[in-house]
Design a protein around this motif. Structure first.
Motif, PDB file in Angstrom:
ATOM      1  N   ALA A  42      10.922 -32.928  11.319  1.00 26.74           N
ATOM      2  CA  ALA A  42      11.781 -33.215  12.458  1.00 26.74           C
ATOM      3  C   ALA A  42      11.023 -32.921  13.737  1.00 26.74           C
ATOM      4  N   GLY A  43      11.496 -33.534  14.822  1.00 26.84           N
ATOM      5  CA  GLY A  43      10.913 -33.293  16.134  1.00 26.84           C
ATOM      6  C   GLY A  43      12.001 -33.010  17.145  1.00 26.84           C
ATOM      7  N   LEU A  44      11.760 -32.047  18.020  1.00 20.48           N
ATOM      8  CA  LEU A  44      12.714 -31.676  19.068  1.00 20.48           C
ATOM      9  C   LEU A  44      12.003 -31.742  20.406  1.00 20.48           C
ATOM     10  N   LYS A  45      12.530 -32.570  21.296  1.00 21.39           N
ATOM     11  CA  LYS A  45      11.917 -32.748  22.609  1.00 21.39           C
ATOM     12  C   LYS A  45      12.832 -32.179  23.678  1.00 21.39           C
ATOM     13  N   LEU A  46      12.261 -31.309  24.510  1.00 23.77           N
ATOM     14  CA  LEU A  46      12.989 -30.692  25.608  1.00 23.77           C
ATOM     15  C   LEU A  46      12.158 -30.844  26.875  1.00 23.77           C
ATOM     16  N   GLY A  47      12.535 -31.799  27.710  1.00 25.08           N
ATOM     17  CA  GLY A  47      11.778 -32.058  28.929  1.00 25.08           C
ATOM     18  C   GLY A  47      10.383 -32.545  28.601  1.00 25.08           C
ATOM     19  N   THR A  48       9.384 -31.845  29.099  1.00 26.50           N
ATOM     20  CA  THR A  48       7.989 -32.245  28.853  1.00 26.50           C
ATOM     21  C   THR A  48       7.394 -31.561  27.624  1.00 26.50           C
ATOM     22  N   PHE A  49       8.234 -30.818  26.888  1.00 28.61           N
ATOM     23  CA  PHE A  49       7.753 -30.094  25.708  1.00 28.61           C
ATOM     24  C   PHE A  49       8.331 -30.714  24.431  1.00 28.61           C
ATOM     25  N   GLN A  50       7.535 -30.677  23.374  1.00 30.66           N
ATOM     26  CA  GLN A  50       7.979 -31.215  22.095  1.00 30.66           C
ATOM     27  C   GLN A  50       7.514 -30.315  20.968  1.00 30.66           C
ATOM     28  N   LEU A  51       8.442 -30.005  20.060  1.00 27.66           N
ATOM     29  CA  LEU A  51       8.151 -29.193  18.882  1.00 27.66           C
ATOM     30  C   LEU A  51       8.360 -30.043  17.634  1.00 27.66           C
ATOM     31  N   ASP A  52       7.338 -30.115  16.776  1.00 29.50           N
ATOM     32  CA  ASP A  52       7.417 -30.894  15.542  1.00 29.50           C
ATOM     33  C   ASP A  52       7.222 -29.974  14.343  1.00 29.50           C
ATOM     34  N   TYR A  53       7.987 -30.258  13.292  1.00 31.81           N
ATOM     35  CA  TYR A  53       7.951 -29.443  12.081  1.00 31.81           C
ATOM     36  C   TYR A  53       7.774 -30.342  10.864  1.00 31.81           C
ATOM     37  N   ALA A  54       6.982 -29.872   9.877  1.00 30.62           N
ATOM     38  CA  ALA A  54       6.800 -30.588   8.620  1.00 30.62           C
ATOM     39  C   ALA A  54       6.940 -29.620   7.460  1.00 30.62           C
ATOM     40  N   TYR A  55       7.672 -30.059   6.448  1.00 35.68           N
ATOM     41  CA  TYR A  55       7.824 -29.298   5.209  1.00 35.68           C
ATOM     42  C   TYR A  55       7.182 -30.108   4.083  1.00 35.68           C
ATOM     43  N   ILE A  56       6.157 -29.523   3.426  1.00 36.29           N
ATOM     44  CA  ILE A  56       5.420 -30.230   2.389  1.00 36.29           C
ATOM     45  C   ILE A  56       5.305 -29.325   1.168  1.00 36.29           C
ATOM     46  N   PRO A  57       6.059 -29.603   0.107  1.00 38.40           N
ATOM     47  CA  PRO A  57       5.959 -28.798  -1.116  1.00 38.40           C
ATOM     48  C   PRO A  57       4.775 -29.242  -1.966  1.00 38.40           C
ATOM     49  N   TYR A  58       4.087 -28.261  -2.575  1.00 33.87           N
ATOM     50  CA  TYR A  58       2.952 -28.541  -3.441  1.00 33.87           C
ATOM     51  C   TYR A  58       3.191 -28.000  -4.857  1.00 33.87           C
ATOM     52  N   ASN A  59       4.478 -28.081  -5.290  1.00 30.33           N
ATOM     53  CA  ASN A  59       4.832 -27.693  -6.647  1.00 30.33           C
ATOM     54  C   ASN A  59       4.399 -26.249  -6.920  1.00 30.33           C
ATOM     55  N   LEU A  89       1.766 -24.719  -6.434  1.00 31.37           N
ATOM     56  CA  LEU A  89       0.938 -24.118  -5.382  1.00 31.37           C
ATOM     57  C   LEU A  89       1.785 -23.550  -4.250  1.00 31.37           C
ATOM     58  N   GLY A  90       3.080 -23.855  -4.261  1.00 34.09           N
ATOM     59  CA  GLY A  90       3.964 -23.338  -3.230  1.00 34.09           C
ATOM     60  C   GLY A  90       4.264 -24.352  -2.145  1.00 34.09           C
ATOM     61  N   ASP A  91       5.126 -23.965  -1.240  1.00 24.44           N
ATOM     62  CA  ASP A  91       5.532 -24.825  -0.129  1.00 24.44           C
ATOM     63  C   ASP A  91       4.694 -24.519   1.106  1.00 24.44           C
ATOM     64  N   THR A  92       4.441 -25.544   1.901  1.00 17.16           N
ATOM     65  CA  THR A  92       3.730 -25.337   3.167  1.00 17.16           C
ATOM     66  C   THR A  92       4.609 -25.812   4.318  1.00 17.16           C
ATOM     67  N   HIS A  93       4.465 -25.159   5.452  1.00 19.40           N
ATOM     68  CA  HIS A  93       5.229 -25.472   6.651  1.00 19.40           C
ATOM     69  C   HIS A  93       4.243 -25.637   7.795  1.00 19.40           C
ATOM     70  N   ARG A  94       4.404 -26.705   8.564  1.00 24.43           N
ATOM     71  CA  ARG A  94       3.487 -26.953   9.679  1.00 24.43           C
ATOM     72  C   ARG A  94       4.286 -27.141  10.961  1.00 24.43           C
ATOM     73  N   LEU A  95       3.821 -26.501  12.001  1.00 25.77           N
ATOM     74  CA  LEU A  95       4.435 -26.591  13.317  1.00 25.77           C
ATOM     75  C   LEU A  95       3.412 -27.097  14.320  1.00 25.77           C
ATOM     76  N   SER A  96       3.826 -28.041  15.141  1.00 20.88           N
ATOM     77  CA  SER A  96       2.975 -28.538  16.222  1.00 20.88           C
ATOM     78  C   SER A  96       3.734 -28.431  17.533  1.00 20.88           C
ATOM     79  N   PHE A  97       3.010 -28.078  18.565  1.00 19.33           N
ATOM     80  CA  PHE A  97       3.601 -27.947  19.895  1.00 19.33           C
ATOM     81  C   PHE A  97       2.848 -28.867  20.848  1.00 19.33           C
ATOM     82  N   THR A  98       3.584 -29.763  21.511  1.00 19.29           N
ATOM     83  CA  THR A  98       2.995 -30.752  22.414  1.00 19.29           C
ATOM     84  C   THR A  98       3.533 -30.581  23.817  1.00 19.29           C
ATOM     85  N   THR A  99       2.661 -30.668  24.790  1.00 17.95           N
ATOM     86  CA  THR A  99       3.029 -30.615  26.197  1.00 17.95           C
ATOM     87  C   THR A  99       2.602 -31.909  26.869  1.00 17.95           C
ATOM     88  N   HIS A 100       3.525 -32.525  27.624  1.00 21.03           N
ATOM     89  CA  HIS A 100       3.217 -33.740  28.364  1.00 21.03           C
ATOM     90  C   HIS A 100       3.056 -33.387  29.845  1.00 21.03           C
TER      91      HIS A 100
END
Length: 322
Positions: A289-306, A308-319
């Motif tokens: 999912a992605g959440l945009k607030l003004g010039t800022f954006q937060l993106d999240y990813a959930y990727i399970p690897y059976n 090997l466990g689950d992985t979570h990724r967060l990205s932060f973007t500034t415009h």
């Protein structure tokens, strides 16, 4: 480097076969970074395998299907042609834990320099946790210093829009790798193109074009990769369907599927599928999912690897700009 690391890992696996955490790390590296697994040493695995990782949350949540979209500051990594789509400067950062305390990080900045041209710079970093070192002496193994492996790639990208439909871009990158006290470096080039039609964009990317990378006494080919991508926009471009067909030099074709649905101006939902992860681990789905607030954006990813466990990724973007 990868062959030397594989052989080192094989030695550790013999000594530490009862260590569950080590076995999980070895399995993760074999399946997700080193195609064909540890047994591929004799088959000539390509080097610099970390360049295949999807480090950014938005593309990762869509199964890695991003080459035909590539419309943010991470485009220099996925398809440099996409940088010319930017209308304002952007900065993006992401990072965290991958598999069993393997750490990664990505940072990028891109900006238009004219109506039809853009520049970008980015860096990708990967570091394994400390692993116990052993040297073979006859039939025995002797404990040595702990060691880890570190990878770094710094890219400089340029993109030009030749027409409202045709975009082209290049990325030149410097690559550094280290295991224990041994180091090596190399360079490579990525080239990409995007062609837009009504509601549909097509892309082609050739990544990691470069000379062999030498580590200690081993020489490995760069992980040359071909990507063929498409994105179809519908619902007034609020929804997107994405497809990437990816052919690494050292592995079979894989299929990456993704979807992105912008619920409103602030919230976006995403999902994806990766055929290689499904083939290796029996699961290939991803959500985000992605959440945009003004010039800022937060993106999240959930990727399970059976297992090997689950992985979570967060990205932060500034415009920067309006």
């Amino acid at each position: 480097m990868v062959v030397a690391l594989l052989r080192r890992l094989e030695e550790l696996e013999k000594k530490l076969y009862e260590d569950k955490k080590m076995k999980r790390l070895l399995l993760g590296l074999a399946i997700l970074v080193i195609p064909q697994g540890l047994w591929a040493v004799s088959k000539g695995v390509c080097g610099a395998q970390f360049l295949k990782i999807d480090p950014v949350a938005r593309p990762a949540s869509m199964g890695g299907a991003f080459s035909a979209l590539a419309d943010d500051a991470s485009a220099g990594y996925y398809n440099p042609a996409g940088l010319a789509q930017l209308r304002m400067a952007e900065a993006i950062t992401c990072g965290g834990l991958w598999i069993d305390e393997t750490r990664y990080g990505f940072i990028g900045y891109s900006a238009p320099i004219s109506r039809d041209n853009a520049l970008g710079v980015s860096a990708l970093y990967l570091q394994t946790p400390k692993m116990s070192g052993y040297d073979e002496k006859g039939k025995d193994y002797w404990k040595t210093e702990d060691f880890d492996a570190k990878d770094l790639a710094v890219s400089f990208s340029y993109s030009q829009r030749f027409s409202p439909r045709n975009y082209f871009g290049l990325s030149a990158k410097w690559i550094s790798q280290q295991i224990e006290k041994e180091k090596t470096s190399n360079f490579a080039i990525d080239a990409g193109q995007i062609y837009k039609m009504d509601g549909l964009s097509l892309a082609v990317v050739v990544a990691n074009i470069g000379p062999k990378i030498k580590f200690i006494r081993e020489e490995d080919k760069m992980p040359l990769t071909l990507k063929l991508g498409a994105v179809y926009r519908l619902m007034d471009e609020d929804a997107k369907l994405l497809l990437d067909l990816v052919k690494p030099l050292d592995n079979n074709w894989k299929v990456c599927l993704g979807t992105e649905w912008q619920i409103n101006r602030n919230l976006t939902l995403r999902g994806g599928y990766n055929s290689q992860v499904f083939s290796d681990l029996g699961i290939g789905v991803s959500l985000g999912a992605g959440l945009k607030l003004g010039t800022f954006q937060l993106d999240y990813a959930y990727i399970p690897y059976n297992e090997l466990g689950d992985t979570h990724r967060l990205s932060f973007t500034t415009h920067f700009g309006k």
